[in-house]
Design an enzyme around this catalytic site. Structure first.
Site, PDB file in Angstrom:
ATOM      1  N   ASP A 256       0.828  -1.199   0.000  1.00 19.75           N
ATOM      2  CA  ASP A 256       0.000   0.000   0.000  1.00 19.75           C
ATOM      3  C   ASP A 256       0.865   1.253   0.000  1.00 19.75           C
ATOM      4  O   ASP A 256       2.091   1.175   0.115  1.00 19.75           O
ATOM      5  CB  ASP A 256      -0.933  -0.008   1.214  1.00 19.75           C
ATOM      6  CG  ASP A 256      -0.168   0.110   2.524  1.00 19.75           C
ATOM      7  OD1 ASP A 256       0.931  -0.496   2.633  1.00 19.75           O
ATOM      8  OD2 ASP A 256      -0.640   0.807   3.438  1.00 19.75           O
ATOM      9  N   GLU A 259       3.391   1.574   2.577  1.00 17.66           N
ATOM     10  CA  GLU A 259       4.478   0.590   2.464  1.00 17.66           C
ATOM     11  C   GLU A 259       4.453  -0.447   3.577  1.00 17.66           C
ATOM     12  O   GLU A 259       5.493  -0.906   4.017  1.00 17.66           O
ATOM     13  CB  GLU A 259       5.842   1.308   2.462  1.00 17.66           C
ATOM     14  CG  GLU A 259       5.878   2.513   1.548  1.00 17.66           C
ATOM     15  CD  GLU A 259       7.289   3.029   1.277  1.00 17.66           C
ATOM     16  OE1 GLU A 259       7.860   3.613   2.199  1.00 17.66           O
ATOM     17  OE2 GLU A 259       7.788   2.822   0.160  1.00 17.66           O
TER      18      GLU A 259
END
Ligand SMILES: *[C@@H]1O[C@H](CO)[C@@H](O)[C@H](O)[C@H]1NC(C)=O
Ligand SMILES: *[C@@H]1O[C@H](CO)[C@@H](O)[C@H](O)[C@H]1NC(C)=O
Ligand SMILES: *[C@@H]1O[C@H](CO)[C@@H](O)[C@H](O)[C@H]1NC(C)=O
Ligand SMILES: *[C@@H]1O[C@H](CO)[C@@H](O)[C@H](O)[C@H]1NC(C)=O
Ligand SMILES: *[C@@H]1O[C@H](CO)[C@@H](O)[C@H](O)[C@H]1NC(C)=O
Ligand SMILES: *[C@@H]1O[C@H](CO)[C@@H](O)[C@H](O)[C@H]1NC(C)=O
Ligand SMILES: *[C@@H]1O[C@H](CO)[C@@H](O)[C@H](O)[C@H]1NC(C)=O
Ligand SMILES: *[C@@H]1O[C@H](CO)[C@@H](O)[C@H](O)[C@H]1NC(C)=O
Ligand SMILES: *[C@@H]1O[C@H](CO)[C@@H](O)[C@H](O)[C@H]1NC(C)=O
Ligand SMILES: *[C@@H]1O[C@H](CO)[C@@H](O)[C@H](O)[C@H]1NC(C)=O
Ligand SMILES: *[C@@H]1O[C@H](CO)[C@@H](O)[C@H](O)[C@H]1NC(C)=O
Length: 542
Positions: A256, A259
């Site tokens: 995402d 991270e």
């Protein structure tokens, strides 16, 4: 079947004590089979009873979200906004190479932050860079050289081998484009990291298309120093690869935008949908609208759109009607509430043409996400207690304190994103001359309108109906003003916590309010700039 619509027509809001009341509510009804805006309304009855009211103030357990009278700040807010805008633009430019302050940063490289230790953010991220360049090209018309250098960097990064694969000149497999983070000298960052991150090529496409538009409109000469000679070559040699990546990888898992979590994410998918849609617009406009590539893009647009909207994929919370960022972990680890929903709506819907994509800034689930984040974070962050305005963080379960695991804090970019969404909502309604269509009372599924803007929606009855506030009526204008006040409340809050000389870091401490985490975070300045820009457009135009 007949649905009830309460349509507010030419009604005046009048002060009743400290509460603004909307008078002369008229109730209309019509068959629900046709589209909402094609209907002939039939008047059922009208009266002068104040059935629905705009809220005068919203106060939650001592926290004043907003109150009538310019948030008690008056002119000093506008003055500060101007100064902070100037600081932000200057800081953004300093974080783009070549930079007098950071000589090792090559031309066209956007550093995430100059901080090289505790934490070390002295790298270029595809995402942060794309969002920053997107703001630069959207809000100014004077940085052609920087934009060309960014394109040059992009061209070379796409052709550089990294841990995910070979550069695009060696293979038709675009896997390497999912690498999120690069060194400031354009070499690959090869240590462990959360890879791939599939939003990067999409966000870059959005920015590069804007650059192409700008170069075409300005009639700018691309010069001979770059590996592309025309905007058509920029599209063919840069954008096509990023689109190929999106088409090949949109439904495979990636990390995402924070991270942290691998899976399929709302932010990533909406960014991808927007990139594909904007590219189809470009291809249509340049009369390249029939090819296998275009067909494949159309299919991808359809597929991503259906995927996001399919209830089986659970991107909408069934009871609270907010967007769930990563459905795969929503039942175990997270509420699903995440500021990235607003970031996605903001970037995907930044041109009037994009309003036909799902999850625009007026989408109920997007607005309920904001409402729910506000309510959760009001009590999560002590600096929100007994104060004015609510500072927002990334997501309620966040434990990253800017240096490592600890306590999650409010973030500058999250707080600014909330303002931007609401300013965009106003801008959209006014520029498209759209009535405000508010679903009737339901304190969960309609929480934004029910608890932040109107009171008494309950008195309108039927859960299935809508309140229509007609474009350009006094009621409409007052509703817009109310939303503007709510939007400003986030910037009022940020003003309290901004560092000396307008410094913005990544976060501000939830107990003390002081700036914390990576200093001079480019994305923080970018997001403030975005909020200021759209606010200014509203004030200039309307
Ligand atoms: C309400 O409606 C009545 C009758 O149409 C009209 O005379 C009156 O001025 C209206 N009041 C307001 C505040 O718009
Ligand atoms: C509505 O307001 C107007 C003007 O103020 C008044 O003449 C009329 O009687 C009112 N109607 C009702 C139903 O209260
Ligand atoms: C307000 O505070 C009370 C008592 O601490 C708590 O039970 C309630 O949930 C709070 N309400 C909101 C909206 O935060
Ligand atoms: C901000 O910059 C603009 C344009 O450079 C300038 O006109 C304005 O005076 C500046 N405002 C402040 C408050 O520094
Ligand atoms: C990049 O990878 C390709 C495919 O493995 C290889 O042929 C090429 O030599 C590599 N290029 C560089 C500069 O290492
Ligand atoms: C990539 O695909 C194109 C078109 O199908 C083909 O001409 C080219 O040879 C391929 N390149 C590689 C490295 O496989
Ligand atoms: C474009 O990028 C390449 C690779 O980083 C670099 O060698 C070249 O000097 C750049 N060109 C310009 C005009 O900046
Ligand atoms: C495609 O381009 C034509 C003009 O070439 C334009 O009329 C039409 O609106 C465009 N369609 C889209 C979906 O942008
Ligand atoms: C906020 O105000 C309430 C009521 O005045 C008080 O009970 C509470 O202790 C205050 N909280 C903080 C954090 O100051
Ligand atoms: C509000 O809407 C939600 C979702 O549609 C539904 O589950 C809930 O029962 C409704 N609540 C009320 C009070 O009508
Ligand atoms: C609403 O506001 C606009 C813009 O300020 C103004 O032109 C218009 O006259 C207002 N409409 C009403 C009914 O007050």
């Amino acid at each position: 079947m007949v649905k009830l619509y309460n349509k507010l027509l030419g009604t005046l809001a009048v002060g009743v004590g400290s509460v603004w009341a909307l008078e002369n509510t008229t109730v209309y009804e019509f068959e629900s089979v046709k589209g909402l805006f094609e209907q002939e309304y039939r008047s059922v009855f009208s009266d002068n009873v104040s059935q629905v009211q705009l809220r005068d103030a919203v106060v939650i357990n001592g926290t004043v979200v907003y109150e009538a009278g310019a948030g008690g700040d008056g002119g000093s807010l506008d003055e500060w906004l101007q100064e902070q805008r100037n600081v932000s633009v200057q800081r953004v430019l300093e974080n783009i190479g070549p930079s007098g302050l950071y000589p090792s940063v090559l031309p066209g490289v956007v550093i995430a932050s100059p901080s090289q230790a505790h934490p070390d953010y002295f790298y270029q991220w595809i995402r942060d860079s794309a969002l920053t360049i997107n703001s630069l090209v959207s809000h100014t018309h004077t940085h052609t050289h920087t934009l060309l250098q960014y394109l040059n960097v992009t061209f070379h990064l796409q052709r550089t081998n990294n841990t995910l694969g070979a550069g695009v000149q060696y293979t038709n497999d675009t896997a390497s484009l999912g690498d999120p983070k690069w060194n400031v000298d354009n070499t690959a960052f090869t240590q462990d990291w959360g890879r791939p991150q599939n939003d990067g090529p999409a966000l870059r496409t959005i920015a590069v298309l804007k650059i192409i538009d700008y170069l075409n409109e300005a009639g700018a000469d691309l010069g001979s120093g770059y590996p592309f000679w025309s905007t058509k070559e920029v599209f063919d040699d840069i954008v096509r690869w990023d689109l190929r990546f999106v088409m090949d990888h949109w439904n495979s898992p990636g990390f995402d935008l924070w991270e942290e979590v691998s899976g399929l994410h709302f932010f990533t998918l909406l960014a991808q949908l927007s990139a594909v849609d904007k590219s189809l617009g470009y291809l249509n406009d340049t009369e390249q609208s029939s090819s296998e590539f275009v067909d494949e893009l159309r299919q991808t647009r359809q597929a991503i759109s259906e995927f996001l909207l399919d209830p089986a994929n659970e991107f909408i919370h069934p009871e609270y009607n907010y967007v769930v960022e990563t459905p795969a972990i929503a039942k175990t680890l997270r509420s699903g509430l995440d500021i990235s929903t607003l970031l996605a709506a903001n970037i995907a819907h930044d041109t009037p043409k994009a309003s036909r994509l799902p999850f625009n800034v007026d989408d109920r689930a997007v607005l309920n996400t904001l409402h729910n984040l506000m309510f959760r974070m009001r009590s999560l962050y002590p600096i929100n207690s007994n104060a004015t305005g609510i500072a927002l963080g990334r997501y309620p379960e966040d434990e990253y304190d800017g240096y490592g695991l600890g306590e999650g804090n409010p973030w500058v970019l999250a707080t600014c994103a909330a303002s931007t969404t609401l300013y965009k909502l106003i801008h959209w309604h006014i520029s498209k001359q759209q009535d405000v269509v508010v679903p009737m009372h339901n304190e969960t599924s309609n929480a934004f309108w029910d608890q932040l803007i109107f009171s008494n929606l309950a008195t309108l009855g039927s859960d299935d109906g809508y309140l229509i506030v007609e474009y350009n009526s006094p009621a409409f204008n007052q509703t817009m003003q109310k939303i503007f006040q709510l939007a400003d409340s986030f910037l009022v809050k940020l003003k309290t916590h901004v560092g000396a000389d307008g410094e913005l870091s990544e976060q501000f401490n939830k107990h003390t309010g002081f700036m914390q985490g990576a200093r001079h975070l480019t994305w923080s300045y970018t997001s403030f700039w975005d909020a200021h820009q759209i606010r200014q457009e509203i004030l200039n135009t309307f």
